[in-house]
Scaffold this motif. Structure first.
Motif: not given
Length: 120
Positions: A105-120
């Protein structure tokens, strides 16, 4: 519908048919993790700089074979949040409805954080 706990696992018994919520959680987690750009929270992973208490997927099985799902996830930098959330919702709904007798009946998607690319 009758709910019971067996060793910490919630079981929904409908007629003579038992559905373990952990099975539905596994279906949802697998489906969501197959969507490019997102990663469902996994409390067993100890990721530096990020903490989250609880599980990445919560499933609520209701009478009349209905289910509500909450998904907590990280999104990779550069992906469009609303587009990825919509793809996760669709993938999770298809997985649950194709393999169980539940209607989502419902799907709630919560984005908790952003994954940034590693700094080389």
């Amino acid at each position: 519908m009758l709910y019971s706990k067996r060793g910490g696992i919630t079981v929904a018994k409908i007629d003579n048919y038992e559905v373990y919520t952990d099975v539905v959680k596994s279906l949802v987690t697998e489906a969501a993790n197959n969507v490019e750009g997102i990663e469902v929270i996994d409390e067993s992973k100890n990721v530096k700089g990020r903490s989250f208490r609880g599980q990445g997927v919560s499933v609520y099985l209701m009478p009349d074979d209905k289910a509500t799902i909450d998904i907590f996830a990280n999104i990779y930098f550069g992906y469009n949040v609303p587009d990825v959330e919509a793809m996760v919702q669709e993938a999770a709904k298809k997985a649950v409805e194709a393999t169980t007798r539940y209607t989502v009946t419902s799907i709630n998607v919560q984005v908790v954080s952003v994954i940034f690319p590693p700094n080389n």
